[in-house]
Design a protein around this motif. Structure first.
Motif, PDB file in Angstrom:
ATOM      1  N   PHE A 126     -18.345 -15.220   6.938  1.00 32.25           N
ATOM      2  CA  PHE A 126     -17.968 -15.135   5.629  1.00 32.25           C
ATOM      3  C   PHE A 126     -17.209 -15.126   5.398  1.00 32.25           C
ATOM      4  CE2 PHE A 126     -22.605 -14.262   5.915  1.00 32.25           C
ATOM      5  CZ  PHE A 126     -23.120 -15.455   5.327  1.00 32.25           C
ATOM      6  N   ILE A 127     -16.341 -14.171   6.032  1.00 30.03           N
ATOM      7  CA  ILE A 127     -14.938 -13.763   5.625  1.00 30.03           C
ATOM      8  C   ILE A 127     -13.972 -13.798   6.858  1.00 30.03           C
ATOM      9  CG2 ILE A 127     -13.153 -11.892   5.049  1.00 30.03           C
ATOM     10  CD1 ILE A 127     -15.559 -10.333   3.256  1.00 30.03           C
ATOM     11  N   SER A 128     -12.893 -14.428   6.774  1.00 27.00           N
ATOM     12  CA  SER A 128     -12.031 -15.077   7.256  1.00 27.00           C
ATOM     13  C   SER A 128     -10.592 -13.414   7.848  1.00 27.00           C
ATOM     14  CB  SER A 128     -10.550 -16.177   6.608  1.00 27.00           C
ATOM     15  OG  SER A 128     -10.108 -15.531   6.299  1.00 27.00           O
ATOM     16  N   LYS A 129     -10.014 -13.487   9.391  1.00 27.20           N
ATOM     17  CA  LYS A 129      -9.481 -12.764   9.616  1.00 27.20           C
ATOM     18  C   LYS A 129      -8.277 -12.173   8.854  1.00 27.20           C
ATOM     19  CE  LYS A 129      -8.401  -9.884  12.991  1.00 27.20           C
ATOM     20  NZ  LYS A 129      -9.057  -9.030  13.752  1.00 27.20           N
ATOM     21  N   ALA A 130      -8.178 -13.050   7.763  1.00 26.80           N
ATOM     22  CA  ALA A 130      -6.616 -12.811   7.169  1.00 26.80           C
ATOM     23  C   ALA A 130      -7.135 -12.544   5.634  1.00 26.80           C
ATOM     24  CB  ALA A 130      -6.082 -14.065   6.900  1.00 26.80           C
ATOM     25  N   ASP A 131      -8.049 -12.049   5.596  1.00 24.29           N
ATOM     26  CA  ASP A 131      -8.922 -11.464   4.370  1.00 24.29           C
ATOM     27  C   ASP A 131      -8.998 -10.060   5.402  1.00 24.29           C
ATOM     28  OD1 ASP A 131      -8.740 -13.312   2.621  1.00 24.29           O
ATOM     29  OD2 ASP A 131     -11.031 -14.299   3.544  1.00 24.29           O
ATOM     30  N   VAL A 132      -9.531 -10.165   5.692  1.00 24.51           N
ATOM     31  CA  VAL A 132      -9.549  -8.909   6.430  1.00 24.51           C
ATOM     32  C   VAL A 132      -8.192  -7.537   7.068  1.00 24.51           C
ATOM     33  CG1 VAL A 132     -10.228  -7.063   8.616  1.00 24.51           C
ATOM     34  CG2 VAL A 132     -11.647  -8.946   7.880  1.00 24.51           C
ATOM     35  N   ASP A 133      -7.424  -8.404   7.100  1.00 27.38           N
ATOM     36  CA  ASP A 133      -5.791  -7.948   7.267  1.00 27.38           C
ATOM     37  C   ASP A 133      -5.506  -7.917   5.715  1.00 27.38           C
ATOM     38  OD1 ASP A 133      -6.130  -8.538   9.929  1.00 27.38           O
ATOM     39  OD2 ASP A 133      -4.595 -10.431   9.583  1.00 27.38           O
ATOM     40  N   ARG A 134      -5.694  -8.628   5.050  1.00 36.81           N
ATOM     41  CA  ARG A 134      -4.896  -8.078   3.668  1.00 36.81           C
ATOM     42  C   ARG A 134      -6.004  -6.386   3.250  1.00 36.81           C
ATOM     43  NH1 ARG A 134      -5.919 -12.227   1.368  1.00 36.81           N
ATOM     44  NH2 ARG A 134      -8.477 -11.809   0.810  1.00 36.81           N
ATOM     45  N   LEU A 135      -6.963  -6.657   3.020  1.00 40.31           N
ATOM     46  CA  LEU A 135      -8.031  -5.353   2.848  1.00 40.31           C
ATOM     47  C   LEU A 135      -7.016  -4.355   3.601  1.00 40.31           C
ATOM     48  CD1 LEU A 135     -11.445  -6.981   2.562  1.00 40.31           C
ATOM     49  CD2 LEU A 135     -10.104  -6.390   0.804  1.00 40.31           C
ATOM     50  N   THR A 136      -6.915  -4.754   4.984  1.00 42.37           N
ATOM     51  CA  THR A 136      -6.267  -3.103   5.482  1.00 42.37           C
ATOM     52  C   THR A 136      -5.588  -3.149   4.937  1.00 42.37           C
ATOM     53  OG1 THR A 136      -7.593  -3.982   7.657  1.00 42.37           O
ATOM     54  CG2 THR A 136      -6.314  -2.430   7.824  1.00 42.37           C
ATOM     55  N   ALA A 137      -4.320  -4.105   4.892  1.00 41.25           N
ATOM     56  CA  ALA A 137      -3.139  -3.449   4.250  1.00 41.25           C
ATOM     57  C   ALA A 137      -3.192  -2.742   2.728  1.00 41.25           C
ATOM     58  CB  ALA A 137      -2.227  -4.549   3.775  1.00 41.25           C
ATOM     59  N   THR A 138      -4.551  -3.117   1.636  1.00 46.76           N
ATOM     60  CA  THR A 138      -4.705  -2.480   0.832  1.00 46.76           C
ATOM     61  C   THR A 138      -4.611  -1.565   0.393  1.00 46.76           C
ATOM     62  OG1 THR A 138      -5.243  -4.765  -0.571  1.00 46.76           O
ATOM     63  CG2 THR A 138      -5.793  -2.511  -1.538  1.00 46.76           C
ATOM     64  N   ARG A 139      -5.842  -1.340   1.060  1.00 48.20           N
ATOM     65  CA  ARG A 139      -6.404   0.472   2.102  1.00 48.20           C
ATOM     66  C   ARG A 139      -5.319   1.617   2.726  1.00 48.20           C
ATOM     67  NH1 ARG A 139      -8.957   2.212   6.922  1.00 48.20           N
ATOM     68  NH2 ARG A 139      -6.756   1.673   7.944  1.00 48.20           N
ATOM     69  N   ASP A 140      -4.726   1.213   3.172  1.00 50.43           N
ATOM     70  CA  ASP A 140      -3.390   2.136   3.498  1.00 50.43           C
ATOM     71  C   ASP A 140      -2.432   2.103   2.639  1.00 50.43           C
ATOM     72  OD1 ASP A 140      -3.611   1.509   6.070  1.00 50.43           O
ATOM     73  OD2 ASP A 140      -3.066  -0.108   7.128  1.00 50.43           O
ATOM     74  N   ALA A 141      -1.887   1.124   1.704  1.00 46.21           N
ATOM     75  CA  ALA A 141      -1.321   1.080   0.341  1.00 46.21           C
ATOM     76  C   ALA A 141      -1.655   2.267  -0.362  1.00 46.21           C
ATOM     77  CB  ALA A 141      -0.823   0.178  -0.462  1.00 46.21           C
ATOM     78  N   ALA A 142      -3.283   2.626  -0.371  1.00 50.63           N
ATOM     79  CA  ALA A 142      -3.895   3.526  -1.378  1.00 50.63           C
ATOM     80  C   ALA A 142      -3.375   4.452  -1.005  1.00 50.63           C
ATOM     81  CB  ALA A 142      -5.413   2.651  -1.404  1.00 50.63           C
ATOM     82  N   ALA A 143      -3.921   4.852   0.337  1.00 49.77           N
ATOM     83  CA  ALA A 143      -3.785   5.899   1.273  1.00 49.77           C
ATOM     84  C   ALA A 143      -2.531   6.813   1.081  1.00 49.77           C
ATOM     85  CB  ALA A 143      -4.626   5.687   2.717  1.00 49.77           C
ATOM     86  N   ALA A 144      -1.037   6.149   0.632  1.00 44.22           N
ATOM     87  CA  ALA A 144       0.048   6.043   1.111  1.00 44.22           C
ATOM     88  C   ALA A 144       0.565   6.979  -0.780  1.00 44.22           C
ATOM     89  CB  ALA A 144       0.804   5.365   1.412  1.00 44.22           C
ATOM     90  N   ARG A 145      -0.766   6.273  -2.114  1.00 39.25           N
ATOM     91  CA  ARG A 145      -0.513   6.732  -3.072  1.00 39.25           C
ATOM     92  C   ARG A 145      -0.850   7.574  -3.245  1.00 39.25           C
ATOM     93  NH1 ARG A 145      -0.778   0.960  -3.791  1.00 39.25           N
ATOM     94  NH2 ARG A 145      -3.247   1.458  -4.212  1.00 39.25           N
ATOM     95  N   VAL A 146      -1.971   8.462  -2.231  1.00 39.50           N
ATOM     96  CA  VAL A 146      -2.553   9.749  -2.125  1.00 39.50           C
ATOM     97  C   VAL A 146      -1.475  10.486  -2.472  1.00 39.50           C
ATOM     98  CG1 VAL A 146      -3.684  10.804  -1.584  1.00 39.50           C
ATOM     99  CG2 VAL A 146      -4.898   8.776  -2.036  1.00 39.50           C
ATOM    100  N   LYS A 147      -1.049  10.606  -0.500  1.00 38.54           N
ATOM    101  CA  LYS A 147      -0.176  11.387  -0.569  1.00 38.54           C
ATOM    102  C   LYS A 147       2.066  11.542  -0.927  1.00 38.54           C
ATOM    103  CE  LYS A 147      -0.603  10.559   4.493  1.00 38.54           C
ATOM    104  NZ  LYS A 147      -0.937   9.943   6.027  1.00 38.54           N
ATOM    105  N   VAL A 148       1.817  10.518  -1.325  1.00 34.67           N
ATOM    106  CA  VAL A 148       2.917  10.735  -3.048  1.00 34.67           C
ATOM    107  C   VAL A 148       2.726  11.036  -3.804  1.00 34.67           C
ATOM    108  CG1 VAL A 148       4.427   9.098  -4.174  1.00 34.67           C
ATOM    109  CG2 VAL A 148       3.912   8.655  -1.247  1.00 34.67           C
ATOM    110  N   ALA A 149       1.473  10.909  -4.470  1.00 30.52           N
ATOM    111  CA  ALA A 149       0.950  11.763  -6.056  1.00 30.52           C
ATOM    112  C   ALA A 149       0.658  13.645  -5.473  1.00 30.52           C
ATOM    113  CB  ALA A 149      -0.313  11.149  -6.004  1.00 30.52           C
TER     114      ALA A 149
END
Length: 398
Positions: free
Chosen positions: A170-193
């Motif tokens: 139901f979801i393409s490989k590209a959508d998975v990659d985008r969601l992975t990047a969003t997760r990584d960015a959110a984790a990085a913002r936690v470290k910045v805060a």
């Protein structure tokens, strides 16, 4: 012939004085005249004796050349072990003076819990800065951490669901990659805060002015209510460990005779108490104007030792075995220092010497004398080489 004898005898009888009058004189008067006669004879004999004796002595003195030579006092110095002492003056100071100022961004001073002259420990608060604004900033930063963590948890949940749907197509490989990047960015913002929050805490901790090391608080230049900042001059001065020193000004010649580790006695002005110190550093340069260098003498803490005070130092400059002469025996001219010694036939000779340590007993002669010579003690300035004198050896202690 008999006739003449008869006539002379009769004449003598005719002119014989009448001494019957003296027979009647008292006995005391006769004794008086006898005593006067004896005294006159004695006086004449005594005068004759001195006249003859004086003539004999005068004849000997006139023929004796040694009696005409000047009597000059000389000394045989020998060898002496002396301890050299150098006297110098200087200013007392803290051996390790630490100025303490504003480390953080500063602000309004709330309280100053210390006074000059107190002992402080490392990390002790010297001044408290108002931090009401900084506390609010820290709370805001802490809240930002929670927001960032929430975003990170949501991004991780979206990625987990997408991975389940990928298997079903139901979801393409590209959508998975985008969601992975969003997760990584959110984790990085936690470290910045979190980093920003820790930075605020560190800044707030630096608002208070604390002692960098234990020691004696020398000066305090801040009061409650005063606003301080990064450009404000030092607010406190601390002598680390309470250690003091004397910055003794020593001539370049004397400085060359010193070495680190030698003992020194310090007496501050206004007191008769002595303190024992040690030379721990010698200036590597000489002042070109004053021709002096600084000998730094370390001193333990004592209430009488106050930075800025004036003191006198007596520094040991070592020992030496050499002849010691009084200052009156050593002369100098353009060629340097010299002495006069008594040579053969009591003739004066000039001897060049080099002087060394100076002590209470005199000046050490480190070169030029063996100590067995007879050195002119005084009046050297009135003599000339080759002059014949009559040396008189000085007594000990003269």
């Amino acid at each position: 012939m008999n006739y003449e004898t008869t006539i002379r005898s009769e004449a003598a009888e005719a002119y014989r004085p009448d001494i019957s009058q003296f027979d009647d004189a008292p006995a005391a008067s006769r004794k008086k005249w006898i005593a006067i006669g004896i005294a006159i004879l004695f006086a004449g004999a005594l005068a004759m004796y001195f006249l003859v004796a004086g003539g004999e002595n005068g004849a000997v003195g006139a023929g004796d050349d040694a009696s005409q030579r000047p009597a000059i006092t000389v000394i045989a110095p020998g060898q002496t072990t002396i301890a050299g002492m150098i006297t110098a003056t200087g200013t007392l100071a803290a051996r390790r003076e630490m100025p303490v100022g504003v480390v953080g961004e500063g602000g309004r001073v709330v309280s100053v819990p210390v006074e000059a002259g107190q002992w402080v420990s490392q990390g002790q608060v010297l001044a408290v800065i108002d931090r009401s604004v900084q506390v609010q900033q820290a709370q805001s930063s802490s809240a930002q951490i929670e927001v960032a963590r929430s975003d990170a948890r949501l991004a991780q949940a979206n990625l987990d669901r997408a991975l389940q749907l990928v298997e079903r197509g139901f979801i393409s490989k590209a959508d998975v990659d985008r969601l992975t990047a969003t997760r990584d960015a959110a984790a990085a913002r936690v470290k910045v805060a979190e980093a920003q929050y820790r930075e605020l805490l560190a800044r707030n901790a630096r608002l208070n002015i604390v002692a960098p090391a234990a020691g004696l608080l020398l000066t305090r230049a801040v009061e409650p209510g005063q606003t301080v900042g990064a450009g404000t001059p030092a607010l406190f001065t601390i002598a680390r460990g309470g250690e003091m020193e004397l910055l003794a000004e020593v001539g370049e010649v004397e400085l060359a005779q010193l070495s680190t580790g030698v003992a020194a006695t310090i007496r501050p002005v206004g007191t008769d108490k002595d303190f024992t110190g040690q030379v721990w550093q010698l200036a590597p340069v000489i002042d070109a104007q004053r021709r002096q260098g600084t000998a730094r003498i370390a001193l333990p803490y004592a209430p009488e030792l106050r930075p800025g005070g004036f003191a006198t130092a007596t520094i040991s400059s070592g020992t030496v075995v050499a002849p010691v002469l009084p200052e009156s025996a050593i002369l100098s001219d353009d060629e340097g220092s010299f002495v006069y010694i008594v040579g053969k036939e009591n003739k004066v000779e000039r001897r060049r010497v080099e002087t060394g340590l100076v002590s209470a007993n005199g000046i050490a002669v480190v070169k030029g004398l063996a100590g067995t010579e007879k050195v002119v003690l005084r009046a050297g300035g009135f003599l000339s080489p080759g002059e014949t004198i009559r040396p008189v050896l000085a007594k000990a202690g003269s």
